[in-house]
Design a protein around this motif. Sequence first.
Motif, PDB file in Angstrom:
ATOM      1  N   ALA A 181       0.836  -1.204   0.000  1.00 50.36           N
ATOM      2  CA  ALA A 181       0.000   0.000   0.000  1.00 50.36           C
ATOM      3  C   ALA A 181       0.875   1.260   0.000  1.00 50.36           C
ATOM      4  O   ALA A 181       0.579   2.238  -0.703  1.00 50.36           O
ATOM      5  N   ALA A 182       1.967   1.225   0.770  1.00 51.36           N
ATOM      6  CA  ALA A 182       2.823   2.412   0.874  1.00 51.36           C
ATOM      7  C   ALA A 182       3.527   2.703  -0.454  1.00 51.36           C
ATOM      8  O   ALA A 182       3.585   3.852  -0.909  1.00 51.36           O
ATOM      9  N   PHE A 183       4.052   1.666  -1.099  1.00 49.97           N
ATOM     10  CA  PHE A 183       4.739   1.896  -2.390  1.00 49.97           C
ATOM     11  C   PHE A 183       3.745   2.267  -3.480  1.00 49.97           C
ATOM     12  O   PHE A 183       4.053   3.070  -4.362  1.00 49.97           O
ATOM     13  N   ASN A 197      10.872   5.092  -9.957  1.00 46.33           N
ATOM     14  CA  ASN A 197      11.112   3.790 -10.580  1.00 46.33           C
ATOM     15  C   ASN A 197      11.480   2.737  -9.547  1.00 46.33           C
ATOM     16  O   ASN A 197      11.026   1.584  -9.621  1.00 46.33           O
ATOM     17  N   GLU A 198      12.299   3.110  -8.596  1.00 44.41           N
ATOM     18  CA  GLU A 198      12.679   2.151  -7.552  1.00 44.41           C
ATOM     19  C   GLU A 198      11.475   1.760  -6.710  1.00 44.41           C
ATOM     20  O   GLU A 198      11.335   0.587  -6.292  1.00 44.41           O
ATOM     21  N   ALA A 199      10.593   2.735  -6.449  1.00 44.82           N
ATOM     22  CA  ALA A 199       9.378   2.422  -5.701  1.00 44.82           C
ATOM     23  C   ALA A 199       8.520   1.412  -6.460  1.00 44.82           C
ATOM     24  O   ALA A 199       7.934   0.494  -5.863  1.00 44.82           O
ATOM     25  N   SER A 200       8.470   1.547  -7.806  1.00 42.08           N
ATOM     26  CA  SER A 200       7.720   0.576  -8.609  1.00 42.08           C
ATOM     27  C   SER A 200       8.343  -0.808  -8.496  1.00 42.08           C
ATOM     28  O   SER A 200       7.634  -1.830  -8.480  1.00 42.08           O
ATOM     29  N   TRP A 202      10.044  -2.083  -5.873  1.00 48.44           N
ATOM     30  CA  TRP A 202       9.697  -2.680  -4.574  1.00 48.44           C
ATOM     31  C   TRP A 202       8.203  -2.996  -4.498  1.00 48.44           C
ATOM     32  O   TRP A 202       7.807  -3.993  -3.863  1.00 48.44           O
ATOM     33  N   TRP A 203       7.413  -2.178  -5.142  1.00 52.64           N
ATOM     34  CA  TRP A 203       5.976  -2.470  -5.196  1.00 52.64           C
ATOM     35  C   TRP A 203       5.748  -3.791  -5.927  1.00 52.64           C
ATOM     36  O   TRP A 203       4.959  -4.639  -5.495  1.00 52.64           O
ATOM     37  N   ALA A 219       4.192  -3.413 -12.608  1.00 54.97           N
ATOM     38  CA  ALA A 219       5.063  -2.618 -11.735  1.00 54.97           C
ATOM     39  C   ALA A 219       6.523  -2.716 -12.187  1.00 54.97           C
ATOM     40  O   ALA A 219       7.249  -1.713 -12.220  1.00 54.97           O
ATOM     41  N   TYR A 220       6.957  -3.914 -12.567  1.00 53.65           N
ATOM     42  CA  TYR A 220       8.342  -4.076 -13.025  1.00 53.65           C
ATOM     43  C   TYR A 220       8.591  -3.343 -14.343  1.00 53.65           C
ATOM     44  O   TYR A 220       9.672  -2.780 -14.555  1.00 53.65           O
TER      45      TYR A 220
END
Length: 286
Positions: A181-183, A197-200, A202-203, A219-220
């Motif tokens: 939810a946070a990412f 992009n990094e958040a995507s 980890w999401w 997401a990737y």
Amino acid sequence: MRNGRRFSLKRGLTTAALAVLVAAGPAVAQTPLPVPDPLDARDAKRLDRMEKVLRELRSIVFQLRDTGKPVVVQPADTDARIAEMSEKLGDLESTLRSVNGNFETVTRELDQSKRENAQLKRDLATLAERLTAAEGKIAAGLAPPPEDPAAAPVAAAGDPAKDFTAARQLMLAGDYDGAEAAFSAYVANYPDAPRANEASYWWGKTLSVRGAHSDAARAYISAIRGWPQTAWAPDAVVELSRALVALKKPADACQTLGELGRRYPKAPAAVASRAAAVRTQAKCAA
């Protein structure tokens, strides 16, 4: 006695001959000289050649006597010179034929290289078109679903740095639902942030944990858009290929893995090992 008579006879004949010559002297003086015989000119040339040969022989003899070394006689006649020049001319013609043959060979090889380079450029252009089409196909097949009006509202935006740190702490603590939810909120609130992009990435990790492979693949794809040169990007490519295999899209997975070596040739050994395992699972061509 006989000898004395012979001597007297010879002396008498000689005296008579002289008398005749003296008496005929004026007549001889008045007689015109004969025209030179043309053969005399040829004889003179022969004598000149003989004198030249004699001079050369003399020089050879003196050289042999003075130096004691073998003497190399150079032919002086025209025929020998012509034969020597003809031989040199033959050698030159042979060399020219060899050079022309080599030049023709090099020209053919150069033309062949040009044709091969042109074909290689066409092949590369075709491959680039196929890769672009494959990326578009993946993106189209994994397009995000339309927004659901009843979906939970996105959290209000705050500080990008603090929100990213908070999301990572939730993930490290094992709270994958909270981290997801946070990412997700971070990507929605800060699409242009340096770490979007990094958040995507980890999401996508949190989505893969719960088996949401379609959402994870999207997401990737967002994470590696533009092929960022970061430490996590090679792993994102492998995770995308794993998600595609889970979605029964092995061909797309193989194309994605093909980009791994080209985009990230220095990927860590652990990532390369996982990529090899996925390639085997997808039955990619060697």
